[in-house]
Design a protein around this motif. Structure first.
Motif, PDB file in Angstrom:
ATOM      1  N   THR A 240       0.810  -1.289  -0.018  1.00  0.00           N
ATOM      2  CA  THR A 240       0.071  -0.111  -0.064  1.00  0.00           C
ATOM      3  C   THR A 240       0.860   1.345   0.014  1.00  0.00           C
ATOM      4  N   ASP A 257      -4.325   0.515  -2.890  1.00  0.00           N
ATOM      5  CA  ASP A 257      -4.286  -0.543  -1.799  1.00  0.00           C
ATOM      6  C   ASP A 257      -3.269  -1.647  -2.237  1.00  0.00           C
ATOM      7  N   ILE A 263      -7.538   3.994  -4.120  1.00  0.00           N
ATOM      8  CA  ILE A 263      -8.425   4.114  -3.071  1.00  0.00           C
ATOM      9  C   ILE A 263      -8.360   5.347  -2.530  1.00  0.00           C
TER      10      ILE A 263
END
Length: 268
Positions: A240, A257, A263
């Motif tokens: 991440t 992610d 995200i």
């Protein structure tokens, strides 16, 4: 009585001479200094490349793709300055030095890179504080102009090679064309910082700062011509991460992610 006094003075003088000889020694180390590793000239973002290969390229989101592209640009700049010095350092580590004087060592060897041959004389001079001055003198016909015992790069480092600075030279330029500071700890953390001091490749004033601490790698690339600073950070285990770049998403922090998909970034 006079004879006894003379013998005492002679004995004391001998002790003082021995003490003076020890005091003038440049180094208390009996082993050669450690040549700084290739890590002192490198940034390692290989986890990003590996993750991209594992995941289908179509699955990787634009945030991750923007980050890996800009990390590649930074690596190209670093390699333009340090690829050959890194090869020469690696080759030196496979050779044994000759001690030419107290606190002075030299390595003489030949190596090649991309079909280009290099003859190298590496010298190390240890001062009274056990700090080492490194000099790489290079002879090669693969450059223009041809190099003949040219000081290709030099450095100052701790005796164990874990911390110091490199200076890289070009025969067509006066003074160093770039500098690299590094700090490599026993716990595996690595800090490397490049500053470009020459405009020979159009990168004058650019800096690259790489920090690997624990599970996190951070790369900061500053482009002097546009005064733009890009930051890329990711966890080497979860993969991440995020990118902040003026040339991407209006400079907004943009995250991905573990599947490399875009995200929303957390507020923390």
């Amino acid at each position: 009585m006079k004879s006894t006094i003379f013998k005492c003075i002679t004995a004391i003088s001998g002790v003082l001479l021995i003490f003076a000889a020890c005091s003038n020694s440049t180094s208390v180390n009996e082993t050669p200094p450690t040549i700084p590793s290739q890590q002192s000239m490198s940034i390692d973002m290989s986890e990003m490349n590996n993750a991209q290969k594992v995941a289908a390229k179509s699955k990787a989101g634009s945030n991750f793709n923007a980050a890996i592209y800009r990390a590649g640009v930074a690596k190209l700049i670093l390699d333009a300055n340090l690829l050959v010095p890194k090869v020469l350092v690696g080759a030196a580590q496979e050779r044994d030095p000759e001690e030419v004087a107290d606190g002075e060592y030299q390595w003489s060897y030949s190596t090649s890179n991309q079909q280009n041959d290099y003859s190298v004389l590496l010298t190390a001079n240890v001062d009274s504080n056990d700090e080492v001055n490194w000099n790489f003198f290079v002879t090669t016909s693969s450059t223009d102009p041809v190099l003949n015992n040219f000081l290709f790069f030099s450095g100052e480092a701790e005796y164990n090679g874990t911390e110091g600075v490199w200076y890289y030279y070009d025969p067509n330029e006066e003074g160093p064309v770039s500098t690299v500071n590094w700090d490599i700890d026993e716990d595996g953390s690595v800090v490397v910082g490049l500053e470009v001091l020459s405009d020979r490749n159009g990168n004058l004033g650019n800096t690259i700062d790489y920090n690997f601490d624990g599970d996190t790698k951070v790369l900061e690339y500053y482009e002097a011509s546009s005064e733009a600073r890009t930051t890329i950070s990711y966890d080497i285990n979860t993969m991440t991460g995020f990118i902040i770049s003026p040339s991407y998403n209006n400079g907004t922090k943009s995250c991905w992610d573990a599947n490399l998909e875009d995200i929303a970034c957390s507020s923390s």
